[in-house]
Design a protein around this motif. Structure first.
Motif, PDB file in Angstrom:
ATOM      1  N   LEU A  36      -2.413 -12.999  -1.651  1.00  0.00           N
ATOM      2  CA  LEU A  36      -1.533 -12.159  -0.932  1.00  0.00           C
ATOM      3  C   LEU A  36      -0.172 -12.648  -0.756  1.00  0.00           C
ATOM      4  O   LEU A  36      -0.008 -14.013  -0.391  1.00  0.00           O
ATOM      5  CB  LEU A  36      -2.096 -11.607   0.341  1.00  0.00           C
ATOM      6  CG  LEU A  36      -3.280 -10.877   0.361  1.00  0.00           C
ATOM      7  CD1 LEU A  36      -3.890 -10.467   1.719  1.00  0.00           C
ATOM      8  CD2 LEU A  36      -3.170  -9.428  -0.320  1.00  0.00           C
ATOM      9  N   THR A  40       2.997  -9.447   2.453  1.00  0.00           N
ATOM     10  CA  THR A  40       1.784  -8.557   2.565  1.00  0.00           C
ATOM     11  C   THR A  40       0.958  -9.096   3.278  1.00  0.00           C
ATOM     12  O   THR A  40       0.295  -8.511   4.088  1.00  0.00           O
ATOM     13  CB  THR A  40       1.322  -8.636   0.946  1.00  0.00           C
ATOM     14  OG1 THR A  40       2.234  -8.372  -0.047  1.00  0.00           O
ATOM     15  CG2 THR A  40       0.050  -7.646   0.886  1.00  0.00           C
ATOM     16  N   GLN A  43       2.128  -8.040   6.792  1.00  0.00           N
ATOM     17  CA  GLN A  43       1.950  -6.612   7.002  1.00  0.00           C
ATOM     18  C   GLN A  43       0.533  -6.086   7.236  1.00  0.00           C
ATOM     19  O   GLN A  43       0.241  -5.538   8.027  1.00  0.00           O
ATOM     20  CB  GLN A  43       2.349  -5.806   5.906  1.00  0.00           C
ATOM     21  CG  GLN A  43       3.928  -5.781   5.358  1.00  0.00           C
ATOM     22  CD  GLN A  43       4.372  -5.247   4.036  1.00  0.00           C
ATOM     23  OE1 GLN A  43       3.590  -5.079   3.466  1.00  0.00           O
ATOM     24  NE2 GLN A  43       5.587  -4.928   3.962  1.00  0.00           N
TER      25      GLN A  43
END
Length: 91
Positions: A36, A40, A43
């Motif tokens: 990731l 990301t 998030q």
């Protein structure tokens, strides 16, 4: 021809048992999961935190918390206008 999913599943389990006992070699594939990106991952952490907060709030709701914040109009339970009723009934 209709598939027999249960029979396919049982065949797969039998093949797995045979492979674990060394009787047969199953076809295997190895792959790498993409890492990731930092934004990301951030998030995802925010999303998980928001979900945890939502669950916490859902379980900690107290009766009467909206008592002074929610005001219903006097005609809340009045009959709907004919045009709105016609739209609901499809006439």
């Amino acid at each position: 021809m209709k598939r027999d999913i249960f029979a396919e599943l049982m065949d797969g389990l039998d093949a797995l048992a045979d492979e674990r006992q060394g009787k047969v070699t199953l076809q295997t594939q190895k792959g790498e999961l993409p890492k990731l990106a930092p934004e990301t991952a951030g998030q995802l952490a925010v999303w998980e935190l928001n979900q945890a907060i939502a669950q916490e709030q859902l379980h900690n709701q107290r009766v009467g918390t909206m008592k002074t914040k929610l005001v219903l109009p006097e005609d809340f339970d009045a009959p709907l206008p004919d045009g709105v009723l016609d739209d609901f009934e499809g006439t």
